[in-house]
Design a protein around this motif. Structure first.
Motif, short mmCIF file in Angstrom:
data_model
loop_
_atom_site.label_atom_id
_atom_site.label_comp_id
_atom_site.label_asym_id
_atom_site.label_seq_id
_atom_site.Cartn_x
_atom_site.Cartn_y
_atom_site.Cartn_z
N MET A 184 0.83 -1.21 0.00
CA MET A 184 0.00 0.00 0.00
C MET A 184 0.87 1.26 0.00
O MET A 184 0.60 2.22 -0.71
N LEU A 185 1.93 1.21 0.81
CA LEU A 185 2.83 2.36 0.90
C LEU A 185 3.50 2.60 -0.45
O LEU A 185 3.59 3.73 -0.94
N PHE A 186 3.93 1.54 -1.06
CA PHE A 186 4.61 1.63 -2.35
C PHE A 186 3.67 2.19 -3.42
O PHE A 186 4.03 3.09 -4.18
N LEU A 187 2.45 1.68 -3.43
CA LEU A 187 1.47 2.16 -4.42
C LEU A 187 1.18 3.65 -4.21
O LEU A 187 1.08 4.42 -5.16
N THR A 188 1.07 4.05 -2.94
CA THR A 188 0.80 5.46 -2.65
C THR A 188 1.95 6.32 -3.17
O THR A 188 1.73 7.37 -3.78
N GLN A 189 3.17 5.85 -2.93
CA GLN A 189 4.33 6.64 -3.39
C GLN A 189 4.38 6.69 -4.91
O GLN A 189 4.74 7.70 -5.50
N GLN A 190 4.00 5.58 -5.55
CA GLN A 190 3.98 5.59 -7.01
C GLN A 190 2.95 6.58 -7.53
O GLN A 190 3.17 7.27 -8.52
N MET A 191 1.82 6.64 -6.84
CA MET A 191 0.76 7.53 -7.31
C MET A 191 1.08 8.99 -7.09
O MET A 191 0.85 9.84 -7.93
N PHE A 192 1.56 9.29 -5.88
CA PHE A 192 1.72 10.71 -5.54
C PHE A 192 3.13 11.21 -5.75
O PHE A 192 3.39 12.39 -5.56
N GLY A 193 4.06 10.28 -6.11
CA GLY A 193 5.44 10.66 -6.43
C GLY A 193 5.98 11.74 -5.51
O GLY A 193 6.08 12.88 -5.90
N GLY A 194 6.32 11.38 -4.27
CA GLY A 194 6.79 12.34 -3.27
C GLY A 194 7.85 13.28 -3.84
O GLY A 194 8.63 12.90 -4.71
N GLN A 195 7.86 14.51 -3.36
CA GLN A 195 8.80 15.51 -3.89
C GLN A 195 10.17 15.40 -3.23
O GLN A 195 11.13 15.97 -3.71
N ASP A 196 10.25 14.69 -2.09
CA ASP A 196 11.53 14.60 -1.38
C ASP A 196 12.19 13.27 -1.74
O ASP A 196 11.60 12.21 -1.52
#
Ligand code: HEM
Length: 432
Positions: A184-196
């Motif tokens: 879930m964490l990975f998918l969230t990061q893929q979707m929202f592409g963190g800026q940091d």
């Protein structure tokens, strides 16, 4: 009324307001907002390179409050609700087939759909219902504090406590088993592409735009498939989690579509995680910087709600949201034509000296702390009682187990325009 010149921000201010890096340098950022608020509290931000559509920056508490509460004049749709450049918006429209936001969720819609969707879980997030899951949260807090103590006497609070704990809580209420959390964490990061770069582990930074598009579309459909299956399960075997409420909910006699369900789950997962991490780390920083305050709260737990509330103001994890005005309006003497885009800057508003005495000071006994970190009006944070509860329970567990606390290094903030906060908080502590 006499027409006055349109206040336009200097190119330097215009860049700083949207640059993720400026949000990592808190002192200079607050200095900048103080100056902008004093000179031009309502100011137009333009991109010299045409990187983004122009918008109006609001920095005064009273203006941010007024716009937040007037949900008829100021809409969350149709422009992006979180600041996005033109490329990002085009990207979202390509992924979704027309929507300016990647996920169709509560924060990106208006009445009449918004109240119908919100009502589905409103009761679930009220204190009375949350009491039913308090014991489960207490167990997660105890487990998290155990891990910190085992790693001591020096540790990074963000890695061990403030990042994982709210994630566990939110996954638990969404019915995601612990073994699926990394996915879930990975998918969230893929979707929202963190800026940091330190926080975004999805490895997408150097990919070509069409590869990124493929990955994000894949993440969206993975999410939909995952939550669709979860909803099926909860229809057969309902529990007391929010996943069960959504799975069994109807709007106008119809169950939620796969896309609406996924959007709801994703907004709860995304909104409930980094935000509470940031305010939790902020509270710990305030206690580590002030040993007297730490001792007072340890001795008198009735001070804890004040610490929690002030930490939420002082950190302001959600740094902005955007609105679009439906009619011509006047804000702070500035005429804003219908259809314009506005940035409600909660960081600036929560440090407005007209509202808060000595705003940069962490003051747990602040009188009538009317901060706007949770927003206001129809979209006011649905999870605000949960966030406060989670934080209070965690700090009760921490204060039971820790006798002294200090900083063990320089904390670092995330580079992020939207949800910000500490990404490292090195501490040294003595366990009881
Ligand atoms: C300290 C932690 C948190 C902060 C600072 C925060 C802040 C915010 C803000 C500023 C908004 C938009 C308000 C507006 O537009 O007026 C919001 C909306 C929302 N938050 Fe939170 N939040 C936090 C924790 C949580 C948690 C724990 C959850 C749930 C698990 C959550 C769920 C939501 C949802 C679902 C919305 C959308 C509500 C709507 O549009 O109707 N938040 N939050």
């Amino acid at each position: 009324m006499a027409t006055t010149a349109v206040p336009v921000a200097s190119p330097e201010d215009a860049i700083a307001v949207i640059d993720p890096r400026s949000y990592a340098e808190w002192g200079p950022l607050l200095d900048r907002f103080d100056r902008i608020r004093a000179e031009t509290p309502v100011v137009r931000i333009e991109s010299a390179e045409g990187f983004h559509e122009p918008f109006w920056l609001l920095t005064r508490h009273e203006d941010v409050m007024r716009v937040s509460k007037d949900n008829q004049t100021f809409l969350n749709a149709p422009r992006p609700t979180v600041f996005t450049g033109k490329d990002g918006e085009a990207f979202a429209r390509a992924v979704t087939g027309g929507s300016p936001n990647l996920v169709n969720s509560l924060v990106s819609i208006d009445a009449p759909s918004h109240p119908k969707l919100r009502r589905l879980t409103q009761e679930w997030f009220m204190p009375k219902n949350l009491r039913k899951i308090e014991e489960d949260i207490r167990k997660l807090a105890a487990h998290t504090v155990d891990r910190l103590i085992a790693a001591g006497p020096e540790a990074d609070f963000c890695t061990l406590v403030s990042a994982p704990y709210p994630l566990h809580v939110v996954m638990q209420i969404l019915g995601v088993p612990e073994e699926d959390e990394p996915r879930m964490l990975f998918l969230t990061q893929q979707m929202f592409g963190g800026q940091d770069e330190d926080l975004n582990k999805s490895g997408m930074a150097d990919l070509a735009p069409e590869q990124v598009l493929q990955i994000v579309m894949g993440a969206v459909s993975d999410f939909e498939a995952y939550f669709f299956a979860l909803a099926e399960e909860r229809r057969k075997n309902p529990t007391n989690d929010v996943a069960s409420v959504l799975a069994n909910a109807n709007i106008d006699g119809q169950p939620l579509s796969a896309r609406d369900l996924a959007g709801y789950y994703i907004i709860v997962a995304a909104a409930g995680h980094d935000t509470t991490s940031a305010s939790t780390a902020g509270a710990m920083l305030a206690l580590a910087q002030d040993p007297d305050q730490f001792a007072r709260v340890k001795a008198d737990r009735s001070l804890l709600p004040g610490v929690v509330e002030e930490a939420i103001r002082w950190t302001t994890p959600v740094q902005h949201f955007m609105r679009t005005n439906t009619t011509d309006v006047e804000i702070g003497g500035v005429q804003i034509p219908a259809g314009d885009w506005l940035m409600l800057n909660y960081v600036a508003a929560n440090h407005d000296p007209a509202q808060f005495d000595n705003p940069r000071k962490f003051d747990a006994a602040r009188d009538g702390n009317r901060h706007i970190a949770f927003g206001a009006g129809a979209h006011q944070c649905l999870g605000l009682h949960l966030a406060r509860l989670e934080m209070r329970i965690l700090f009760e567990a921490l204060l039971d187990r820790i006798d002294s606390l200090e900083l063990a290094g320089e904390p670092k903030r995330a580079k992020s325009t939207f949800v910000g906060g500490l990404k490292t908080l090195p501490i040294r502590f003595k366990a009881s």
